[in-house]
Design a protein around this motif. Structure first.
Motif, PDB file in Angstrom:
ATOM      1  N   GLU A  16       0.833  -1.206   0.000  1.00 19.43           N
ATOM      2  CA  GLU A  16       0.000   0.000   0.000  1.00 19.43           C
ATOM      3  C   GLU A  16       0.866   1.254   0.000  1.00 19.43           C
ATOM      4  OE1 GLU A  16      -3.391   0.310  -0.140  1.00 19.43           O
ATOM      5  OE2 GLU A  16      -3.435  -1.848  -0.467  1.00 19.43           O
ATOM      6  N   PRO A  17       0.380   2.334  -0.617  1.00 19.44           N
ATOM      7  CA  PRO A  17       1.123   3.594  -0.584  1.00 19.44           C
ATOM      8  C   PRO A  17       1.125   4.179   0.827  1.00 19.44           C
ATOM      9  CG  PRO A  17      -0.981   3.870  -1.716  1.00 19.44           C
ATOM     10  CD  PRO A  17      -0.845   2.422  -1.399  1.00 19.44           C
ATOM     11  N   ILE A  18       2.295   4.671   1.250  1.00 21.39           N
ATOM     12  CA  ILE A  18       2.441   5.317   2.547  1.00 21.39           C
ATOM     13  C   ILE A  18       3.228   6.607   2.368  1.00 21.39           C
ATOM     14  CG2 ILE A  18       2.299   3.184   3.907  1.00 21.39           C
ATOM     15  CD1 ILE A  18       5.375   3.234   4.093  1.00 21.39           C
ATOM     16  N   THR A  19       3.149   7.478   3.349  1.00 25.20           N
ATOM     17  CA  THR A  19       3.914   8.720   3.335  1.00 25.20           C
ATOM     18  C   THR A  19       4.818   8.738   4.555  1.00 25.20           C
ATOM     19  OG1 THR A  19       2.122   9.888   2.235  1.00 25.20           O
ATOM     20  CG2 THR A  19       3.780  11.231   3.322  1.00 25.20           C
ATOM     21  N   LEU A  20       6.107   8.932   4.319  1.00 22.64           N
ATOM     22  CA  LEU A  20       7.087   9.025   5.394  1.00 22.64           C
ATOM     23  C   LEU A  20       7.434  10.488   5.606  1.00 22.64           C
ATOM     24  CD1 LEU A  20       9.514   6.219   4.198  1.00 22.64           C
ATOM     25  CD2 LEU A  20       7.724   6.006   5.919  1.00 22.64           C
ATOM     26  N   LEU A  21       7.624  10.884   6.851  1.00 22.11           N
ATOM     27  CA  LEU A  21       8.057  12.233   7.176  1.00 22.11           C
ATOM     28  C   LEU A  21       9.515  12.119   7.607  1.00 22.11           C
ATOM     29  CD1 LEU A  21       7.076  15.127   7.297  1.00 22.11           C
ATOM     30  CD2 LEU A  21       6.426  14.748   9.671  1.00 22.11           C
ATOM     31  N   LEU A  22      10.428  12.552   6.718  1.00 24.74           N
ATOM     32  CA  LEU A  22      11.862  12.389   6.941  1.00 24.74           C
ATOM     33  C   LEU A  22      12.461  13.629   7.580  1.00 24.74           C
ATOM     34  CD1 LEU A  22      12.780  10.890   3.454  1.00 24.74           C
ATOM     35  CD2 LEU A  22      12.172   9.653   5.548  1.00 24.74           C
ATOM     36  N   ASP A  23      13.312  13.429   8.591  1.00 24.56           N
ATOM     37  CA  ASP A  23      14.023  14.519   9.244  1.00 24.56           C
ATOM     38  C   ASP A  23      15.346  14.716   8.517  1.00 24.56           C
ATOM     39  OD1 ASP A  23      15.264  16.357  10.866  1.00 24.56           O
ATOM     40  OD2 ASP A  23      15.040  15.200  12.707  1.00 24.56           O
ATOM     41  N   MET A  24      15.391  15.691   7.631  1.00 28.26           N
ATOM     42  CA  MET A  24      16.568  15.916   6.800  1.00 28.26           C
ATOM     43  C   MET A  24      17.738  16.516   7.578  1.00 28.26           C
ATOM     44  SD  MET A  24      15.260  14.555   4.291  1.00 28.26           S
ATOM     45  CE  MET A  24      16.452  14.760   3.010  1.00 28.26           C
ATOM     46  N   SER A  25      17.488  17.037   8.779  1.00 27.53           N
ATOM     47  CA  SER A  25      18.556  17.625   9.582  1.00 27.53           C
ATOM     48  C   SER A  25      19.497  16.549  10.140  1.00 27.53           C
ATOM     49  CB  SER A  25      17.974  18.444  10.732  1.00 27.53           C
ATOM     50  OG  SER A  25      17.299  17.615  11.658  1.00 27.53           O
ATOM     51  N   GLN A  26      19.094  15.264  10.105  1.00 29.20           N
ATOM     52  CA  GLN A  26      19.923  14.173  10.615  1.00 29.20           C
ATOM     53  C   GLN A  26      20.944  13.680   9.592  1.00 29.20           C
ATOM     54  OE1 GLN A  26      17.862  10.897  12.409  1.00 29.20           O
ATOM     55  NE2 GLN A  26      16.387  12.219  13.418  1.00 29.20           N
ATOM     56  N   GLY A  27      20.869  14.155   8.356  1.00 28.79           N
ATOM     57  CA  GLY A  27      21.756  13.637   7.322  1.00 28.79           C
ATOM     58  C   GLY A  27      21.378  12.201   6.996  1.00 28.79           C
ATOM     59  N   SER A  28      22.331  11.411   6.526  1.00 32.30           N
ATOM     60  CA  SER A  28      22.064  10.001   6.213  1.00 32.30           C
ATOM     61  C   SER A  28      21.844   9.233   7.514  1.00 32.30           C
ATOM     62  CB  SER A  28      23.234   9.395   5.439  1.00 32.30           C
ATOM     63  OG  SER A  28      23.370  10.022   4.180  1.00 32.30           O
ATOM     64  N   HIS A  29      20.805   8.407   7.547  1.00 36.40           N
ATOM     65  CA  HIS A  29      20.495   7.646   8.761  1.00 36.40           C
ATOM     66  C   HIS A  29      19.560   6.485   8.453  1.00 36.40           C
ATOM     67  CE1 HIS A  29      17.264  10.641   8.402  1.00 36.40           C
ATOM     68  NE2 HIS A  29      16.493   9.814   9.102  1.00 36.40           N
ATOM     69  N   ASP A  30      19.485   5.549   9.384  1.00 38.93           N
ATOM     70  CA  ASP A  30      18.588   4.394   9.308  1.00 38.93           C
ATOM     71  C   ASP A  30      17.670   4.424  10.525  1.00 38.93           C
ATOM     72  OD1 ASP A  30      20.043   3.489   7.086  1.00 38.93           O
ATOM     73  OD2 ASP A  30      21.334   2.226   8.323  1.00 38.93           O
ATOM     74  N   TYR A  31      16.434   3.998  10.337  1.00 38.85           N
ATOM     75  CA  TYR A  31      15.506   3.891  11.459  1.00 38.85           C
ATOM     76  C   TYR A  31      14.396   2.919  11.104  1.00 38.85           C
ATOM     77  CZ  TYR A  31      12.162   6.984   9.058  1.00 38.85           C
ATOM     78  OH  TYR A  31      11.271   7.523   8.155  1.00 38.85           O
ATOM     79  N   ASP A  49      23.395  12.362  -0.607  1.00 41.32           N
ATOM     80  CA  ASP A  49      24.676  12.500  -1.289  1.00 41.32           C
ATOM     81  C   ASP A  49      25.242  13.906  -1.080  1.00 41.32           C
ATOM     82  OD1 ASP A  49      24.422   9.921  -2.272  1.00 41.32           O
ATOM     83  OD2 ASP A  49      23.495  10.583  -4.140  1.00 41.32           O
ATOM     84  N   GLY A  50      26.489  14.078  -1.467  1.00 41.03           N
ATOM     85  CA  GLY A  50      27.166  15.364  -1.334  1.00 41.03           C
ATOM     86  C   GLY A  50      26.478  16.498  -2.075  1.00 41.03           C
ATOM     87  N   ASP A  51      25.764  16.167  -3.164  1.00 40.47           N
ATOM     88  CA  ASP A  51      25.064  17.199  -3.931  1.00 40.47           C
ATOM     89  C   ASP A  51      23.647  17.441  -3.416  1.00 40.47           C
ATOM     90  OD1 ASP A  51      23.765  14.932  -4.780  1.00 40.47           O
ATOM     91  OD2 ASP A  51      24.135  15.239  -6.911  1.00 40.47           O
ATOM     92  N   GLY A  52      23.274  16.777  -2.305  1.00 38.12           N
ATOM     93  CA  GLY A  52      21.955  16.968  -1.713  1.00 38.12           C
ATOM     94  C   GLY A  52      20.888  16.023  -2.213  1.00 38.12           C
ATOM     95  N   SER A  53      21.242  15.098  -3.111  1.00 39.36           N
ATOM     96  CA  SER A  53      20.275  14.118  -3.600  1.00 39.36           C
ATOM     97  C   SER A  53      19.902  13.150  -2.482  1.00 39.36           C
ATOM     98  CB  SER A  53      20.851  13.314  -4.767  1.00 39.36           C
ATOM     99  OG  SER A  53      21.158  14.160  -5.837  1.00 39.36           O
ATOM    100  N   VAL A  54      18.602  12.888  -2.359  1.00 43.51           N
ATOM    101  CA  VAL A  54      18.102  12.015  -1.296  1.00 43.51           C
ATOM    102  C   VAL A  54      17.655  10.689  -1.896  1.00 43.51           C
ATOM    103  CG1 VAL A  54      16.363  11.742   0.503  1.00 43.51           C
ATOM    104  CG2 VAL A  54      17.338  13.998   0.042  1.00 43.51           C
ATOM    105  N   SER A  55      18.079   9.591  -1.265  1.00 41.52           N
ATOM    106  CA  SER A  55      17.668   8.249  -1.655  1.00 41.52           C
ATOM    107  C   SER A  55      17.072   7.578  -0.424  1.00 41.52           C
ATOM    108  CB  SER A  55      18.873   7.465  -2.165  1.00 41.52           C
ATOM    109  OG  SER A  55      18.525   6.134  -2.411  1.00 41.52           O
ATOM    110  N   VAL A  56      15.874   6.999  -0.586  1.00 36.36           N
ATOM    111  CA  VAL A  56      15.203   6.322   0.525  1.00 36.36           C
ATOM    112  C   VAL A  56      14.950   4.878   0.123  1.00 36.36           C
ATOM    113  CG1 VAL A  56      13.177   6.305   2.016  1.00 36.36           C
ATOM    114  CG2 VAL A  56      14.104   8.483   1.218  1.00 36.36           C
ATOM    115  N   THR A  57      15.383   3.942   0.970  1.00 34.18           N
ATOM    116  CA  THR A  57      15.198   2.520   0.730  1.00 34.18           C
ATOM    117  C   THR A  57      14.363   1.937   1.859  1.00 34.18           C
ATOM    118  OG1 THR A  57      17.376   2.403  -0.315  1.00 34.18           O
ATOM    119  CG2 THR A  57      16.379   0.323   0.356  1.00 34.18           C
ATOM    120  N   LEU A  58      13.321   1.173   1.496  1.00 38.98           N
ATOM    121  CA  LEU A  58      12.469   0.511   2.480  1.00 38.98           C
ATOM    122  C   LEU A  58      12.642  -0.999   2.342  1.00 38.98           C
ATOM    123  CD1 LEU A  58       9.126   2.469   1.984  1.00 38.98           C
ATOM    124  CD2 LEU A  58      11.027   3.021   3.479  1.00 38.98           C
TER     125      LEU A  58
END
Length: 65
Positions: A16-31, A49-58
């Motif tokens: 099912e589609p879900i929406t995650l609320l990511l805290d970008m102030s933490q930088g790269s992290h797992d939870y 990434d260094g250029d600010g690109s965000v990748s999210v893996t579930l």
């Protein structure tokens, strides 16, 4: 890069589609976050990434991050 950002995804269990609320102030992290639909635990990996690109893996709880 600081602040909260919404990210649309699909639960690896129920699909099912879900929406995650990511805290970008933490930088790269797992939870772990429970699916809003089926309540199963989802391993979430956020990579910025260094250029600010965000990748999210579930992944389900039986998969290694």
């Amino acid at each position: 890069m600081a602040g909260l950002e919404e990210h649309a995804a699909s639960c690896p269990y129920c699909g099912e589609p879900i929406t995650l609320l990511l805290d970008m102030s933490q930088g790269s992290h797992d939870y772990v976050e429970d699916c809003q639909v089926c309540c199963r635990p989802i391993n979430v990996s956020v990579t910025i990434d260094g250029d600010g690109s965000v990748s999210v893996t579930l992944q389900d709880e039986n998969s290694a991050l």
